[in-house]
Design an enzyme around this catalytic site. Sequence first.
Site, mmCIF file in Angstrom:
data_model
loop_
_atom_site.group_PDB
_atom_site.id
_atom_site.type_symbol
_atom_site.label_atom_id
_atom_site.label_comp_id
_atom_site.label_asym_id
_atom_site.label_seq_id
_atom_site.Cartn_x
_atom_site.Cartn_y
_atom_site.Cartn_z
ATOM 1 N N GLU A 176 -2.504 3.413 7.750
ATOM 2 C CA GLU A 176 -1.196 2.788 7.530
ATOM 3 C C GLU A 176 -0.191 3.664 6.778
ATOM 4 O O GLU A 176 0.522 3.174 5.898
ATOM 5 C CB GLU A 176 -1.377 1.477 6.761
ATOM 6 C CG GLU A 176 -2.228 0.474 7.509
ATOM 7 C CD GLU A 176 -2.507 -0.790 6.697
ATOM 8 O OE1 GLU A 176 -2.420 -1.870 7.282
ATOM 9 O OE2 GLU A 176 -2.818 -0.687 5.505
HETATM 10 C C1 NGO Z 1 -6.160 -3.107 6.305
HETATM 11 C C2 NGO Z 1 -5.454 -2.215 5.322
HETATM 12 C C3 NGO Z 1 -5.854 -2.515 3.876
HETATM 13 C C4 NGO Z 1 -5.820 -4.006 3.602
HETATM 14 C C5 NGO Z 1 -6.722 -4.709 4.593
HETATM 15 C C6 NGO Z 1 -6.708 -6.216 4.388
HETATM 16 C C7 NGO Z 1 -7.084 -1.060 6.383
HETATM 17 C C8 NGO Z 1 -7.961 0.010 6.815
HETATM 18 N N1 NGO Z 1 -5.951 -0.914 5.728
HETATM 19 O O1 NGO Z 1 -7.366 -2.352 6.566
HETATM 20 O O2 NGO Z 1 -4.975 -1.841 3.002
HETATM 21 O O3 NGO Z 1 -6.263 -4.254 2.297
HETATM 22 O O4 NGO Z 1 -6.355 -4.438 5.921
HETATM 23 O O5 NGO Z 1 -7.537 -6.896 5.254
#
Ligand code: NGO
Length: 504
Positions: free
Chosen positions: A318
């Site tokens: 992300e």
């Molecule tokens: C995503 C995000 C995390 C969040 C999570 C919550 C990934 C790999 N990045 O998973 O920052 O905490 O969802 O479910």
Amino acid sequence: MAALLFLAACTPKAPTDLTQTGFIPQPASVTATGDAFKVFATTAVYYQSGAEGLQHTAAYLAGQLIGISGLTISTEAADKAPSRGIYLEVSDDDAELGSEGYELNIGKRLVTIKAGSAAGCFYGGQTLLQTLPVKAAEGEELTIATGTVHDFPEYVYRGFMLDVARHFFGVEDVKRVIDLLAVYKMNALHLHLTDDQGWRIEIKSWPMLTEIGGSTEVGGGEGGFYTQEQYVEIVKYAQERHITIIPEIDMPGHTNAALASYAELNCDGKARELYTGTDVGFSTLCTDKEITYQFVDDVVKEITALTPGPWFHIGGDESHVTAHDDYVYFIDRAQDIVVKYGKKVIGWDEIANATPVEGTTVQFWADVENTTMGVEKGASVLISPAARAYLDMQYDSTTYLGLHWAGYIEVDHGYTWDPATLVEGVTKENILGVEAPLWTETITSMDELEYMVFPRLPGYAEIGWTTPALRNWETYKLRLADHGKRFEDLDIDFYRSPLVPWSE
Ligand code: NGO
């Protein structure tokens, strides 16, 4: 006569059919021989003299047996199997067992656990412990049904991830987590050590990371961090239970805590405010400043020096405010630094957009295209699909904790899938293993952690250990129901799913 009948009714019948034990994970094969082994005050745990690591495994097993029975069970080195007691032995004469498999033989007088390594003996010991209660009642006689368990895992990596960045969990909490993973033969604990809301590991060359970046958490609580000594204590505790710690420093996004601690890591040279909310995707290290790579080098150098396991996790998820080319450039340089310090790279599936170095593992959490691209580029895959394996996903719409962006995960939904058939183009040969992550945006305490993790965790342990041909929800739910009593005795605050026939 009446008194005798009364006695017979009160004394639990000694188990004599080993195949009736509700093992989790389900072993490759279990056969029963119809008799019973009794644990006595004089029962000792013997271990083959000279075999590496076996003394520790014997001491662990004896410690557990003492905890269960209150008896004084001793350990002793031996050159050959004794005539009675429990004997641990390392031998490579059964290739099928591999490095973690074992053969557990329970006879009327002697229990032997034979494996290719101390780890195998450890798992055989865990299987043996599941034939006993977690805690014997006062004066209860401990008997074990006789027979043989021949067993080995499906995947080499069977993991759990704990996000200690959104809410901090201290050393004692992490040790309890490690103990619970060990019960289910899990062998990897991934620690998500940094994120926007907190930096949780001391870095001596960049002290403000913890001083500033470790000072808060989601919701504005006081946060916290592990000193390097405490981190080593966790690593060692895990190692004694055959669990590898995988440290994660999430980069170049999810870095607000670092960006708040050091102004120079920002492109505009201005330190960010600390962040205690739960948004994602708004932060990035400055990928075209050289100081950024000095920072990454120092961090990786200090952490890898304390980490005996083979992996270093670079995050990479992300990074929505990092331009694509900058992202690729950054990940490629970060990978080189990890390799320079002798570790293999793991990263969330987005890192497949860069050029994975040899030995890299992409962790599939959301994006099928990234994952298959990773495989095409030669990476292996760690399977953690959010919609099946995220322990922060709610069980259903009434769950008072957790999130549901990837859907609801009732206990059956978390169990009834196969890593090797989940993503087209990703087969068993490409898969390193399975990991179930617990993100902690909404999880603030050990009780809350336990409620989200149990009873789903044993299911992920079984997916990682047991061949799909032996996995079946209808029989699994009965075994899981048996473990309800164990959860209670271990003081685990678990979710009593209505889909599982818990006994009253
Ligand atoms: C995503 C995000 C995390 C969040 C999570 C919550 C990934 C790999 N990045 O998973 O920052 O905490 O969802 O479910």
